[in-house]
Design an enzyme around this catalytic site. Structure first.
Site, short mmCIF file in Angstrom:
data_model
loop_
_atom_site.label_atom_id
_atom_site.label_comp_id
_atom_site.label_asym_id
_atom_site.label_seq_id
_atom_site.Cartn_x
_atom_site.Cartn_y
_atom_site.Cartn_z
N LYS A 102 5.14 6.74 15.63
CA LYS A 102 3.75 6.45 15.79
C LYS A 102 3.49 5.88 17.16
O LYS A 102 2.20 6.12 17.64
CB LYS A 102 3.64 5.37 14.76
CG LYS A 102 3.58 5.81 13.00
CD LYS A 102 2.44 6.87 13.07
CE LYS A 102 2.37 7.13 11.75
NZ LYS A 102 1.45 8.23 11.27
N TYR B 170 10.27 6.12 12.52
CA TYR B 170 8.84 6.12 12.06
C TYR B 170 7.89 5.30 13.18
O TYR B 170 6.83 5.88 13.69
CB TYR B 170 8.48 5.52 10.96
CG TYR B 170 7.21 5.22 10.27
CD1 TYR B 170 6.76 3.81 10.28
CD2 TYR B 170 6.58 6.42 9.93
CE1 TYR B 170 5.43 3.75 9.84
CE2 TYR B 170 5.25 6.01 9.45
CZ TYR B 170 4.75 4.92 9.29
OH TYR B 170 3.34 4.57 8.95
N GLN C 137 -0.76 8.69 -0.52
CA GLN C 137 -0.94 7.34 -0.88
C GLN C 137 -2.65 7.11 -0.31
O GLN C 137 -3.37 6.62 -1.11
CB GLN C 137 -0.29 6.29 -0.63
CG GLN C 137 -0.59 4.74 -1.04
CD GLN C 137 0.22 3.73 -0.41
OE1 GLN C 137 0.92 3.74 0.58
NE2 GLN C 137 -0.46 2.32 -0.72
C1 VAH Z 1 5.61 2.09 5.78
N1 VAH Z 1 3.70 1.58 4.48
O1 VAH Z 1 6.33 1.08 4.96
C2 VAH Z 1 4.49 1.99 5.75
C3 VAH Z 1 3.66 1.33 6.95
C4 VAH Z 1 3.48 -1.02 8.05
C5 VAH Z 1 4.13 -0.27 6.90
O2 VAH Z 1 3.84 1.65 7.93
O3 VAH Z 1 6.52 2.59 6.31
#
Ligand code: VAH
Length: 308
Positions: free
Chosen positions: A144, A140, A10
Site C-alpha cells: 500500500k 500488505y 467487502q
Molecule cells: C486489513 N481491513 O485488516 C484491512 C485494513 C486497516 C485494516 O487495511 O487488512
C-alpha cells in the site's frame, strides 16, 4: 463510464451499488474474478475480469468506453502474511496495470484504496499525522505504501488524476470481509447474534482506527467528486471516524445483548495490529475536501445489530 474492479469484495459491493445510484445503473460496469455477488445481480452490467491480465483489462476499458476506474481488488493484511510474494505481486501489478492504462487512454479519474496499514511501529501511534515516519511491517502495508508512491508519481509525472484514502478498519454487513486483521470487529456481531459470545483474536485493549462502511463509501465518493484543485495529497489521505478496542465494542454490544460474553485468544494478527496506529489525524481530509464522519461506535453497533 465507470469500471469497478473487485466489485464483489467487502468494499466493492457497496461502492458499486452507491455509484449506480449516483450515476445510473448502466454507467457502472462491475467486475471481479469471482462470479457476481447476489446483491449486485440485476443492478447493472457485470463482467468477469482478472485485473492481472493487462491486455484483457485494456480491451475492456476500450470496449465499454470506460472513463473512470475504481480498483478495489487486493490481498489484505492477514492473508498477505501467509503468501507475501503473491500479495506483493497482486497488489502492485494490478495497480500498475490500471495506472498505465489510465495514462495511455487518458482516463478521467482513478480511485485506489490505501490503508492505515502503511504505518508501522515507528510511526507515532496516537493521532498519526499525514506526513510522518512510514515503515510498514506487513507485506500488505508495504504494497500500500509503494502503491501510494506510484499514484503520486503517475499524477505528478503524467497528470493521471488518481485519488486515494488510507482507510481504517472497515465494518459492514452486506458483503463478507476479505482476510483483514480488523475483521474481528465484523465477526463479533455475527457471533454475538448467533451465540451470545465471541472469542477475540486481538487482546482486549488493542485500539485501532475503525469506520462504518456507509462513512467509508461516502468519503470515497466525496473525494472523487471534489474539484481536482482541492486534492493536495496525491499519495493517500489519512481518513478517520473512531477508534475502539475489542473490550469497548464488546461493552457496546452488551448494551443490546445483556448476556453477551467475550474471551480473548490473540493469534498472529495481534502482532500486525500492534504495529498499527491507535488513532489517526485526518485534518487534511477535513480541510481540503470537507471530510466529516457520521457514525460513532454506538450508532454503528445499533445499525449492525439491526441489519445482520
Ligand atoms: C486489513 N481491513 O485488516 C484491512 C485494513 C486497516 C485494516 O487495511 O487488512
Amino acid at each position: 463510464k465507470i469500471l469497478v474492479i473487485g466489485a464483489c469484495g467487502q468494499i466493492g459491493v457497496e461502492l458499486t451499488l452507491a455509484l449506480r445510484k449516483m450515476y445510473g445503473d448502466s454507467n457502472v460496469v462491475a467486475s471481479d474474478l469471482r462470479e457476481e455477488h447476489d446483491l449486485l445481480k440485476g443492478t447493472g452490467p457485470y463482467v468477469s475480469l482478472d485485473v492481472m491480465n493487462k491486455e484483457m483489462l485494456h480491451v475492456l476499458v476500450i470496449r465499454h468506453n470506460i472513463t473512470q476506474v475504481y480498483l478495489l481488488a487486493a490481498i489484505l493484511s492477514a492473508t498477505g502474511e501467509k503468501n507475501p510474494l503473491l500479495a506483493w505481486h497482486i497488489n502492485m501489478q494490478s495497480l500498475l496495470n490500471v495506472l498505465d492504462i489510465a495514462k495511455e487512454e487518458n482516463l478521467d479519474k482513478i480511485y485506489w484504496p490505501s490503508s492505515i496499514a502503511v504505518f508501522g511501529p515507528n510511526s507515532p501511534a496516537a493521532e498519526t499525522p499525514q506526513h510522518t515516519i512510514i515503515e510498514p511491517t506487513t507485506i500488505y502495508g508495504i504494497s500500500k505504501f509503494a502503491g501510494e508512491r506510484w499514484c503520486e508519481y503517475y499524477n505528478h509525472r503524467f497528470g493521471v488524476d488518481v485519488r486515494s484514502l488510507r482507510y481504517p478498519g472497515l465494518i459492514s454487513y452486506k458483503s463478507a470481509p476479505g482476510g483483514g486483521t480488523t475483521d474481528y470487529a465484523i465477526e463479533i456481531f455475527h457471533e454475538a447474534k448467533e451465540h451470545k459470545k465471541y472469542t477475540s483474536f486481538l487482546s482486549e485493549n488493542t485500539y485501532l482506527p475503525m469506520m462504518y462502511m456507509p462513512d467509508a463509501i461516502r468519503a470515497t465518493i466525496e473525494l472523487m467528486e471534489a474539484d481536482a484543485s482541492k486534492i493536495a495529497v496525491r499519495s493517500a489521505y489519512n481518513l478517520s471516524a473512531m477508534s475502539f478496542s475489542p473490550k469497548e465494542i464488546g461493552a457496546e454490544i452488551k448494551k443490546h445483548i445483556p448476556e453477551f460474553t467475550m474471551a480473548y485468544e490473540p493469534d498472529y494478527r495481534q502482532q500486525i495490529a500492534d504495529g498499527w496506529p491507535n488513532s489517526i489525524d485526518d485534518s487534511l481530509a477535513r480541510q481540503d475536501w470537507g471530510w466529516k464522519p457520521e457514525y460513532d461506535l454506538a450508532r454503528m453497533t445499533e445499525d449492525m445489530l439491526r441489519n445482520i
